[in-house]
Design a protein around this motif. Sequence first.
Motif, PDB file in Angstrom:
ATOM      1  N   GLU A 171       0.726  -0.893  -0.090  1.00  0.00           N
ATOM      2  CA  GLU A 171      -0.007  -0.068   0.051  1.00  0.00           C
ATOM      3  C   GLU A 171       0.932   1.232   0.123  1.00  0.00           C
ATOM      4  OE1 GLU A 171      -2.815   1.753   3.232  1.00  0.00           O
ATOM      5  OE2 GLU A 171      -3.625  -0.042   2.241  1.00  0.00           O
ATOM      6  N   GLU A 172       0.760   2.055  -1.032  1.00  0.00           N
ATOM      7  CA  GLU A 172       1.441   3.181  -1.290  1.00  0.00           C
ATOM      8  C   GLU A 172       1.232   4.336  -0.559  1.00  0.00           C
ATOM      9  OE1 GLU A 172       0.795   3.622  -5.349  1.00  0.00           O
ATOM     10  OE2 GLU A 172       2.453   2.155  -5.868  1.00  0.00           O
ATOM     11  N   THR A 173       2.208   5.105   0.330  1.00  0.00           N
ATOM     12  CA  THR A 173       2.082   6.148   0.987  1.00  0.00           C
ATOM     13  C   THR A 173       3.099   7.360   0.199  1.00  0.00           C
ATOM     14  OG1 THR A 173       4.044   5.597   2.694  1.00  0.00           O
ATOM     15  CG2 THR A 173       1.514   5.046   3.007  1.00  0.00           C
ATOM     16  N   LEU A 174       2.748   8.501   0.502  1.00  0.00           N
ATOM     17  CA  LEU A 174       3.538   9.467   0.134  1.00  0.00           C
ATOM     18  C   LEU A 174       4.506  10.295   1.175  1.00  0.00           C
ATOM     19  CD1 LEU A 174       4.377  11.409  -2.323  1.00  0.00           C
ATOM     20  CD2 LEU A 174       2.765  12.917  -1.705  1.00  0.00           C
ATOM     21  N   PRO A 175       5.896   9.994   1.169  1.00  0.00           N
ATOM     22  CA  PRO A 175       6.717  10.689   2.055  1.00  0.00           C
ATOM     23  C   PRO A 175       6.625  12.107   2.158  1.00  0.00           C
ATOM     24  CG  PRO A 175       8.144   9.636   0.609  1.00  0.00           C
ATOM     25  CD  PRO A 175       6.440   9.205   0.089  1.00  0.00           C
ATOM     26  N   ASN A 195       3.413  16.570  -6.512  1.00  0.00           N
ATOM     27  CA  ASN A 195       3.323  16.179  -5.437  1.00  0.00           C
ATOM     28  C   ASN A 195       1.494  16.427  -5.279  1.00  0.00           C
ATOM     29  OD1 ASN A 195       4.125  15.813  -2.563  1.00  0.00           O
ATOM     30  ND2 ASN A 195       2.909  17.437  -2.246  1.00  0.00           N
ATOM     31  N   PHE A 196       0.941  17.390  -5.964  1.00  0.00           N
ATOM     32  CA  PHE A 196      -0.533  17.608  -5.741  1.00  0.00           C
ATOM     33  C   PHE A 196      -1.099  16.288  -6.344  1.00  0.00           C
ATOM     34  CE2 PHE A 196      -4.105  18.917  -7.870  1.00  0.00           C
ATOM     35  CZ  PHE A 196      -5.104  19.258  -6.884  1.00  0.00           C
ATOM     36  N   ILE A 197      -0.674  15.833  -7.586  1.00  0.00           N
ATOM     37  CA  ILE A 197      -1.267  15.040  -8.444  1.00  0.00           C
ATOM     38  C   ILE A 197      -1.194  13.572  -7.483  1.00  0.00           C
ATOM     39  CG2 ILE A 197      -0.950  13.474 -10.168  1.00  0.00           C
ATOM     40  CD1 ILE A 197      -0.104  16.043 -12.030  1.00  0.00           C
ATOM     41  N   ILE A 198      -0.136  13.205  -6.995  1.00  0.00           N
ATOM     42  CA  ILE A 198       0.114  12.132  -6.225  1.00  0.00           C
ATOM     43  C   ILE A 198      -0.761  12.188  -5.082  1.00  0.00           C
ATOM     44  CG2 ILE A 198       1.755  10.687  -4.859  1.00  0.00           C
ATOM     45  CD1 ILE A 198       1.894  10.300  -7.975  1.00  0.00           C
ATOM     46  N   SER A 199      -0.568  13.140  -4.414  1.00  0.00           N
ATOM     47  CA  SER A 199      -1.572  13.138  -3.094  1.00  0.00           C
ATOM     48  C   SER A 199      -3.191  13.124  -3.335  1.00  0.00           C
ATOM     49  CB  SER A 199      -1.512  14.882  -2.359  1.00  0.00           C
ATOM     50  OG  SER A 199      -0.036  14.721  -2.268  1.00  0.00           O
ATOM     51  N   VAL A 222      -0.803  -6.658   4.336  1.00  0.00           N
ATOM     52  CA  VAL A 222      -0.783  -5.349   3.833  1.00  0.00           C
ATOM     53  C   VAL A 222       0.474  -4.753   4.447  1.00  0.00           C
ATOM     54  CG1 VAL A 222      -1.760  -3.218   3.356  1.00  0.00           C
ATOM     55  CG2 VAL A 222      -3.297  -5.182   3.476  1.00  0.00           C
ATOM     56  N   GLU A 223       1.423  -4.125   3.304  1.00  0.00           N
ATOM     57  CA  GLU A 223       2.387  -3.340   3.897  1.00  0.00           C
ATOM     58  C   GLU A 223       2.552  -1.957   3.424  1.00  0.00           C
ATOM     59  OE1 GLU A 223       6.072  -5.227   2.974  1.00  0.00           O
ATOM     60  OE2 GLU A 223       5.738  -7.032   4.446  1.00  0.00           O
ATOM     61  N   LYS A 224       2.779  -1.056   4.063  1.00  0.00           N
ATOM     62  CA  LYS A 224       2.751   0.429   3.645  1.00  0.00           C
ATOM     63  C   LYS A 224       4.375   0.396   3.289  1.00  0.00           C
ATOM     64  CE  LYS A 224      -0.884   2.337   6.570  1.00  0.00           C
ATOM     65  NZ  LYS A 224      -1.689   2.672   5.272  1.00  0.00           N
ATOM     66  N   VAL A 225       4.229   1.078   1.972  1.00  0.00           N
ATOM     67  CA  VAL A 225       5.583   1.671   1.257  1.00  0.00           C
ATOM     68  C   VAL A 225       5.566   2.868   0.826  1.00  0.00           C
ATOM     69  CG1 VAL A 225       6.335  -0.929   0.913  1.00  0.00           C
ATOM     70  CG2 VAL A 225       4.924   0.368  -0.854  1.00  0.00           C
ATOM     71  N   PRO A 226       6.580   3.675   0.833  1.00  0.00           N
ATOM     72  CA  PRO A 226       6.482   5.000   0.007  1.00  0.00           C
ATOM     73  C   PRO A 226       6.597   4.929  -1.424  1.00  0.00           C
ATOM     74  CG  PRO A 226       8.830   4.550   0.868  1.00  0.00           C
ATOM     75  CD  PRO A 226       7.758   3.409   1.372  1.00  0.00           C
ATOM     76  N   VAL A 227       5.688   5.615  -2.150  1.00  0.00           N
ATOM     77  CA  VAL A 227       5.961   5.738  -3.463  1.00  0.00           C
ATOM     78  C   VAL A 227       7.126   6.254  -3.924  1.00  0.00           C
ATOM     79  CG1 VAL A 227       4.839   6.895  -5.549  1.00  0.00           C
ATOM     80  CG2 VAL A 227       3.126   6.438  -3.496  1.00  0.00           C
ATOM     81  N   ILE A 228       8.067   5.411  -4.723  1.00  0.00           N
ATOM     82  CA  ILE A 228       9.482   5.824  -4.792  1.00  0.00           C
ATOM     83  C   ILE A 228       9.312   6.768  -6.024  1.00  0.00           C
ATOM     84  CG2 ILE A 228      11.783   4.640  -5.294  1.00  0.00           C
ATOM     85  CD1 ILE A 228      10.906   1.994  -4.397  1.00  0.00           C
ATOM     86  N   ILE A 229       9.368   7.911  -5.451  1.00  0.00           N
ATOM     87  CA  ILE A 229       9.310   9.044  -6.465  1.00  0.00           C
ATOM     88  C   ILE A 229      10.246  10.242  -6.016  1.00  0.00           C
ATOM     89  CG2 ILE A 229       7.181   8.690  -7.568  1.00  0.00           C
ATOM     90  CD1 ILE A 229       5.920  10.290  -5.633  1.00  0.00           C
ATOM     91  N   GLY A 230      10.843  10.974  -6.906  1.00  0.00           N
ATOM     92  CA  GLY A 230      11.656  12.203  -6.567  1.00  0.00           C
ATOM     93  C   GLY A 230      12.994  11.516  -5.938  1.00  0.00           C
ATOM     94  N   SER A 231      13.746  12.457  -5.324  1.00  0.00           N
ATOM     95  CA  SER A 231      15.130  12.058  -4.936  1.00  0.00           C
ATOM     96  C   SER A 231      14.921  12.592  -3.544  1.00  0.00           C
ATOM     97  CB  SER A 231      16.142  12.559  -5.600  1.00  0.00           C
ATOM     98  OG  SER A 231      16.079  13.624  -5.644  1.00  0.00           O
ATOM     99  N   TYR A 232      15.457  11.593  -2.538  1.00  0.00           N
ATOM    100  CA  TYR A 232      15.680  11.957  -1.118  1.00  0.00           C
ATOM    101  C   TYR A 232      16.686  12.894  -0.807  1.00  0.00           C
ATOM    102  CZ  TYR A 232      12.128   8.520  -0.261  1.00  0.00           C
ATOM    103  OH  TYR A 232      10.752   7.608  -0.397  1.00  0.00           O
ATOM    104  N   SER A 233      16.484  13.787   0.392  1.00  0.00           N
ATOM    105  CA  SER A 233      17.385  14.792   0.636  1.00  0.00           C
ATOM    106  C   SER A 233      19.081  14.231   1.065  1.00  0.00           C
ATOM    107  CB  SER A 233      16.939  15.789   1.763  1.00  0.00           C
ATOM    108  OG  SER A 233      18.151  16.431   2.197  1.00  0.00           O
TER     109      SER A 233
END
Length: 645
Positions: free
Chosen positions: A583-587, A597-601, A626-637
């Motif tokens: 299950e995807e989440t947005l970090p 970010n708006f579209i994904i949210s 069910v496992e929550k995982v971040p949507v792998i998008i963008g690059s992390y700081s």
Amino acid sequence: MKKKISIASLLVALGIVYGDIGTSPLYVVKSLIGVNDGLITKDIVYDGISLVFWTLTLQTTIKYVILTLQADNKGEGGIFSLYTLLRKRGKWLIIPAVIGGASLLADGMITPPITVTTAIEGLSLVVDLKQATTVSIVVIILTFLFLLQRFGTDFIGKIFGPMMFIWFTMLAILGVSQIVHYKEIFAAINPYYGIKLFLNSPKSVYLLGAVFLCTTGAEALYSDLGHCGRKNIHYTWIYVKTCLLLNYFGQGAYLMTREGQVIKENPFFLIMPDWFVLPGIIIATAAAIIASQALISGSFTLVSEAIKLNIFPKLQVRFPNEDKGKLYVPFINWILYIGCVILVVSFKESSNMEAAYGLAITITMLMTTILLSQYIKFNKNKPILSKVILIVFGTIEISFLYANLFKFTHGGYMTILISSMLVFLMYIWMQGTKIKQRYTQWVKLSDYKEQLRSLKEDSTVPLFCTNLVYLSDAKIDGDIESKIIYSIFNKQPKKAKYYWFVNIKVTDEPYTKEYSVETIVPNEAYVINFRLGFRVDQKINEFLSQIIQDLIQNKEIEISPKKYWMNYENRVTVGDFKFVMLEETLPNNTNLSKWDNFIISVKLLIKHFTISQAKWYGIDTSVISVEKVPVIIGSYSNEKLKRIS
């Protein structure tokens, strides 16, 4: 999928396909004379009836019944079905498909209110009917109709078919009863009258908007192709068009015998003998109830196809009958119902609804013309005919669109607003998928053979399950999302005897049911690639069970059954299953643009209101983790902390 021709199938087609277009005589002529404030003149009658005749001939008969119905996808119709035949020809083709589909769904909300309200208003010729009473009766009828949808269109068609046969027969008889008193009305067949309207009449735009109402059901006719079959529609249309034209000419003949008078009542009811008014209103009311069915069943088809093509959020789709061409989408059914009730309560009178009716469906027809021209050009290899179709029907529909734009401020804005919201919804869904795919990290599953063996041999890790199943969105064979690998090895090591990585590809054909198997680690890890048609119910649980049985029979997998395992329906038991759903989440710490970010949210928010993956794929919820995982998008700081003493 071929449909056999029989009396029963023809009646079902009458009951499902022609409700909308078949009840147009209820309000088209009324709307025509309303343009002239009820004053009957030869120009209004002849010009209007001439345009009705040629609109039904060119727009409905030639474009839809003859040409567009040929563009079927293994027996399925509708603008999304047409798009699937073309989507490999150009990415831009998704634009007319989405706009057309959204506009048709929006128009489906106003078709039931206008037809049912017009019929009920006919009771005012018999009894003194207050506006509030009319609204209440219409709401009750619509409630009954939408409650009936759960039983399926096959059930509805068998009930409504005979009733529509009575309705069309009545239209013809009433029309002939008036034509015998003024046979000269047939002169209106001459296209001169329609052309003269554009050249001389200052009210041509408003008349054209009224005339368009006679063909609004043509798009639903195409969408219902899968419910009834092309030949059934071809044969029944001959009878339907004849009856419609006889009634239109009959109403025109009645009006010409009263030239110079002002008529405010609906000519459709005025051509009835006094003794037949009440039975006629009852039959008209029944037909009006049925009129909504073409748009409703067509809406179910459109949404189901859009979901399978991944351009619409996943909703529950039910198949009340064994025939997969007949379906029911509960969420869409009740959204349409709520929209219809709001429109009835808001507009109250059919004359107010006429001002809003037709604008959205004109856009759908124009989008269908664009797609049809491309289909003729590429799939039929007829570039010249393609240009002719685009120019001729494009010109007709742009003219209708221009005329209907005057309805915008009179209520047309409601259907445009609804269709715009649907377009935005589909844009969010598609664009969200693209963004996710753009940033998803892919790895080769074959690179992890040794890790899978090591995990299996590690005695410190308990057995998670016998069969572990993951769903993947891989586009390239052998690829898999890195988040699945992370789930197996890192998040919580999941030891299993067998690993199944399932990938589902939706084909352009409606009823494809194929699969292939790729062995990653013999007798341990497999990739299952499904190729399922866009109309196939994706019951992965059942399909996977069948595939494993096939592998066992072909000795591609070795099973050592436990003594306590029980056979079910003579199938070899292969132990327990566990489906891991990610299950995807947005970090918060992604470097996405504000718009992405708006579209994904928004997409993740929409998912909360859609059917779960478990229900969609027909998986028993007791075997799901069910496992929550971040949507792998963008690059992390890459910011780092500084250590201090």
